[in-house]
Design a protein around this motif. Structure first.
Motif, PDB file in Angstrom:
ATOM      1  N   ALA A   5      -4.889  -5.972 -11.795  1.00 56.44           N
ATOM      2  CA  ALA A   5      -5.738  -6.483 -10.526  1.00 56.44           C
ATOM      3  C   ALA A   5      -4.889  -7.371  -9.973  1.00 56.44           C
ATOM      4  O   ALA A   5      -4.792  -7.358  -8.607  1.00 56.44           O
ATOM      5  CB  ALA A   5      -7.090  -6.755 -11.156  1.00 56.44           C
ATOM      6  N   THR A   6      -4.707  -8.588 -10.383  1.00 55.99           N
ATOM      7  CA  THR A   6      -3.728  -9.588  -9.931  1.00 55.99           C
ATOM      8  C   THR A   6      -2.597  -9.104  -9.084  1.00 55.99           C
ATOM      9  O   THR A   6      -2.448  -9.512  -7.907  1.00 55.99           O
ATOM     10  CB  THR A   6      -3.316 -10.597 -10.837  1.00 55.99           C
ATOM     11  OG1 THR A   6      -4.666 -11.233 -11.488  1.00 55.99           O
ATOM     12  CG2 THR A   6      -3.064 -11.890  -9.949  1.00 55.99           C
ATOM     13  N   ASP A   7      -1.758  -8.494  -9.631  1.00 52.57           N
ATOM     14  CA  ASP A   7      -0.566  -7.895  -8.955  1.00 52.57           C
ATOM     15  C   ASP A   7      -0.991  -7.017  -7.843  1.00 52.57           C
ATOM     16  O   ASP A   7      -0.286  -7.059  -6.680  1.00 52.57           O
ATOM     17  CB  ASP A   7       0.214  -7.201  -9.897  1.00 52.57           C
ATOM     18  CG  ASP A   7       0.798  -7.939 -11.093  1.00 52.57           C
ATOM     19  OD1 ASP A   7       1.027  -9.029 -10.732  1.00 52.57           O
ATOM     20  OD2 ASP A   7       1.295  -7.409 -12.306  1.00 52.57           O
ATOM     21  N   LYS A   8      -2.212  -6.188  -8.015  1.00 53.47           N
ATOM     22  CA  LYS A   8      -2.385  -5.452  -6.978  1.00 53.47           C
ATOM     23  C   LYS A   8      -3.028  -6.337  -5.843  1.00 53.47           C
ATOM     24  O   LYS A   8      -2.573  -5.623  -4.555  1.00 53.47           O
ATOM     25  CB  LYS A   8      -3.705  -4.386  -7.297  1.00 53.47           C
ATOM     26  CG  LYS A   8      -4.263  -3.464  -6.344  1.00 53.47           C
ATOM     27  CD  LYS A   8      -5.434  -2.745  -7.090  1.00 53.47           C
ATOM     28  CE  LYS A   8      -5.964  -1.584  -5.785  1.00 53.47           C
ATOM     29  NZ  LYS A   8      -6.813  -0.822  -6.491  1.00 53.47           N
ATOM     30  N   ASP A   9      -3.844  -7.227  -5.827  1.00 54.24           N
ATOM     31  CA  ASP A   9      -4.016  -8.232  -4.795  1.00 54.24           C
ATOM     32  C   ASP A   9      -3.179  -8.746  -4.033  1.00 54.24           C
ATOM     33  O   ASP A   9      -2.906  -9.041  -2.839  1.00 54.24           O
ATOM     34  CB  ASP A   9      -5.241  -9.143  -5.330  1.00 54.24           C
ATOM     35  CG  ASP A   9      -6.336  -8.473  -5.970  1.00 54.24           C
ATOM     36  OD1 ASP A   9      -6.703  -7.441  -5.340  1.00 54.24           O
ATOM     37  OD2 ASP A   9      -7.268  -9.312  -6.522  1.00 54.24           O
ATOM     38  N   VAL A  10      -2.029  -8.982  -4.963  1.00 55.28           N
ATOM     39  CA  VAL A  10      -1.107  -9.746  -4.410  1.00 55.28           C
ATOM     40  C   VAL A  10      -0.110  -8.662  -3.519  1.00 55.28           C
ATOM     41  O   VAL A  10       0.296  -9.199  -2.433  1.00 55.28           O
ATOM     42  CB  VAL A  10       0.063 -10.361  -5.392  1.00 55.28           C
ATOM     43  CG1 VAL A  10       1.415 -10.767  -4.971  1.00 55.28           C
ATOM     44  CG2 VAL A  10      -0.584 -11.456  -6.175  1.00 55.28           C
ATOM     45  N   LEU A  11       0.233  -7.744  -3.858  1.00 59.52           N
ATOM     46  CA  LEU A  11       0.750  -6.604  -3.226  1.00 59.52           C
ATOM     47  C   LEU A  11       0.030  -5.938  -1.818  1.00 59.52           C
ATOM     48  O   LEU A  11       0.677  -6.157  -0.741  1.00 59.52           O
ATOM     49  CB  LEU A  11       0.818  -5.318  -4.070  1.00 59.52           C
ATOM     50  CG  LEU A  11       1.452  -4.060  -3.229  1.00 59.52           C
ATOM     51  CD1 LEU A  11       2.921  -4.360  -3.328  1.00 59.52           C
ATOM     52  CD2 LEU A  11       1.381  -2.906  -4.156  1.00 59.52           C
ATOM     53  N   VAL A  12      -1.378  -6.053  -2.093  1.00 58.61           N
ATOM     54  CA  VAL A  12      -2.194  -5.941  -0.798  1.00 58.61           C
ATOM     55  C   VAL A  12      -1.868  -6.885   0.078  1.00 58.61           C
ATOM     56  O   VAL A  12      -1.678  -6.973   1.360  1.00 58.61           O
ATOM     57  CB  VAL A  12      -3.735  -5.664  -1.046  1.00 58.61           C
ATOM     58  CG1 VAL A  12      -4.392  -5.919   0.189  1.00 58.61           C
ATOM     59  CG2 VAL A  12      -3.802  -4.581  -1.812  1.00 58.61           C
TER      60      VAL A  12
END
Length: 559
Positions: A5-12
């Protein structure tokens, strides 16, 4: 899961940040493009304006080039011939013509057309070789056939006459005056033969005849030849000096110029008498033309003007020089006491006579016609219509001349035929002038004719008046021919003397008087007339001199 989830937020967040950067870059590029587009549009408009100006200038120069080519290389005649004369008619659209005027105009046109159809064609004259004049000296040359024998009988001869020429003869007039001493008579002294105290015998000698130029060895015939050759045949003095040199007579240029100055002074009183006679008439034509005069301060030739006044009914002309000026004050002073009709071109200096009491100002249809002729390349339809109307006015004059009408009958014919045509033409000009291209030749022609229409139309008031000033231009033409030969006048005095010569020799031409005979006779008599105020100088003017002298006319001599 938390790491994913953290990586997804960073990507967004990164994607959103990258999108914002791209959006900002796109906005920046759009601003740049809009500015460049505005600049390009401004430059495009500026270039279009420059191109339009250049096109206008090119059209103007092309029009001028066409006019100059026609002026210098084309036919100089102003005669206009329509492509289809049978279709000449007045277009009534836009003209406020009264019904009775329309009827009068159609009747005038119909009468002119019928007259042209009825008029007989003139027979062409066949070329015939004229016989050589009987008064010429004959030198007979007899050519016998080869092998002439005694048994041949002469039965006639074939005669061929050839006109030959020898250079003019220059001779010396030797005047011998014997001197006598009177001796005392054998019966003693008397009052008539009385000697003085020293017993010196009285001397008797005949008086010297009056010579044209005192203290000069120039005779009347030589002065006449020099002046006639320059101001009648337009031969400069330096060419005449070369011609005299060929027959063994060497004359310095300063001597010839001195004779010219003396001749001008000698004839000046006669010239002024001519001026008075012309200005006493009641119908004159006035024109002016250039003559280059040396300006000693600037050391070059300056453009000066000679004014010409022609008495129409007397057929006399005189030239006037006032320090080379073309200003209105010159003609005002020249015609200050004149009463009568004055016919001129459109030069504004003459407009003052519209307000002078006792003076009727007339215009020149030839100048108006010339303006429309020049506008043919620009507006063929309008120019052709105008030229056709002017041609009808001249057609009326031809009709009057063919019928040999007197002045009253000619004026009546003009009133019946020419005046209605002029009225319609004037209204056509008023209707079409606002539609013409501003600054174009057609617009200028319409403005010129409309501004002078009152002067142009007045010729119908008197049968003596002419439609144009062409006779005045013909009288002034020798000045234009002469200045091509001698190029310029040396000073104001020389220009004044030229005016004297052109005036008197111009009257010789209009009166059909041989200028050589007239000048020779006048130079031998003028000193007597100048010193005796009981004699009228007018008797020496060519038209009066011709009546009192049994001489051959100039035209007969020319033939």
């Amino acid at each position: 899961m938390s790491d994913f989830a953290t990586d997804k937020d960073v990507l967004v967040q990164e994607l959103l940040h990258e999108r914002d950067e791209l959006f900002q870059e796109l906005s920046r590029l759009r601003k740049i493009d809009n500015g460049a587009l505005g600049t390009l549009e401004a430059k495009n408009q500026e270039l279009e304006s420059v191109v339009a100006q250049k096109d206008q200038q090119i059209n103007k120069l092309t029009d001028q080039l066409a006019w100059f080519r026609h002026k210098f290389f084309g036919a100089s005649t102003e005669k206009y011939i329509a492509e289809d004369p049978n279709q000449r008619k007045i277009e009534w659209d836009g003209l406020e013509i009264l019904p009775e005027e329309k009827i009068a105009i159609k009747a005038a046109e119909k009468e002119l057309i019928e007259y042209e159809r009825r008029k007989p064609e003139k027979e062409k004259m066949k070329a015939v070789r004229l016989a050589l004049p009987d008064h010429l000296r004959r030198e007979t040359e007899v050519i016998e056939p080869e092998g002439l024998q005694d048994n041949w009988v002469r039965i006639g001869e074939e005669v061929t006459e050839i006109l030959e020429h020898k250079p003019g003869e220059v001779y010396v007039r030797r005047i011998e005056r014997p001197k006598y001493a009177v001796k005392p008579s054998a019966a003693g002294e008397n009052e008539t033969t009385k000697v003085d105290a020293e017993e010196t015998p009285a001397i008797r000698i005949a008086s010297l005849p009056l010579l044209p130029l005192p203290r000069s060895n120039a005779g009347s015939s030589l002065l006449a030849e020099l002046m006639m050759n320059k101001y009648f045949y337009h031969l400069p003095f330096h060419r005449q000096i070369s011609m005299l040199k060929m027959v063994g007579v060497r004359l310095p240029a300063s001597t010839i110029n001195g004779w010219f100055q003396g001749s001008g002074d000698l004839l000046r009183a006669l010239y002024l008498r001519l001026k008075d006679i012309i200005l006493e008439s009641d119908y004159i034509q006035v024109d002016e033309s250039t003559v280059p005069v040396i300006n000693k301060e600037k050391h070059k030739a300056s453009k000066a003007y000679l004014w010409m006044v022609r008495s129409v009914m007397d057929n006399l002309v005189f030239f006037h020089y006032d320090k080379g000026s073309r200003a209105q004050k010159v003609v005002v002073d020249l015609l200050k006491n004149y009463q009568g009709a004055v016919q001129t071109d459109g030069y504004q200096a003459y407009s003052i006579y519209e307000q002078k009491k006792g003076v009727l100002l007339l215009g020149c249809w030839a100048h108006a016609r010339r303006k429309f002729t020049e506008s043919l390349p620009e507006d063929k339809t309008g120019a052709e219509y105008a030229l056709a109307q002017i041609a009808k006015l001249y057609q009326v004059e031809d009709m009057a001349t063919d019928q040999d009408l007197d002045y009253e009958q000619r004026a009546e014919l003009r009133k019946r035929l020419a005046y209605p045509i002029m009225r319609a033409f004037e209204k056509w000009i008023e209707a079409n002038h606002p539609k013409a291209l501003p600054g174009g030749r057609m617009s200028k022609a319409l403005a010129y004719t409309h501004g002078l229409f009152m002067r142009l139309s007045r010729y119908h008031l008197d049968g003596r008046y002419f439609l144009d000033n062409n006779l005045a231009e013909n009288a002034i033409r020798p000045l234009a021919v002469g200045r091509k030969g001698y190029m310029f006048c040396g000073n104001h005095e020389a220009a004044e003397n030229a005016a004297v010569m052109y005036s008197l020799l111009g009257c010789c031409k209009t009166s059909d008087v041989n200028p050589r005979e007239w000048l020779t006779d006048v130079f031998s008599k003028i000193a007597t007339y100048n010193s005796n105020y009981d004699l009228d100088l007018a008797d020496l003017l060519p038209h009066n001199w011709k009546k009192s002298n049994t001489c051959q006319s100039f035209s007969e001599n020319s033939n």
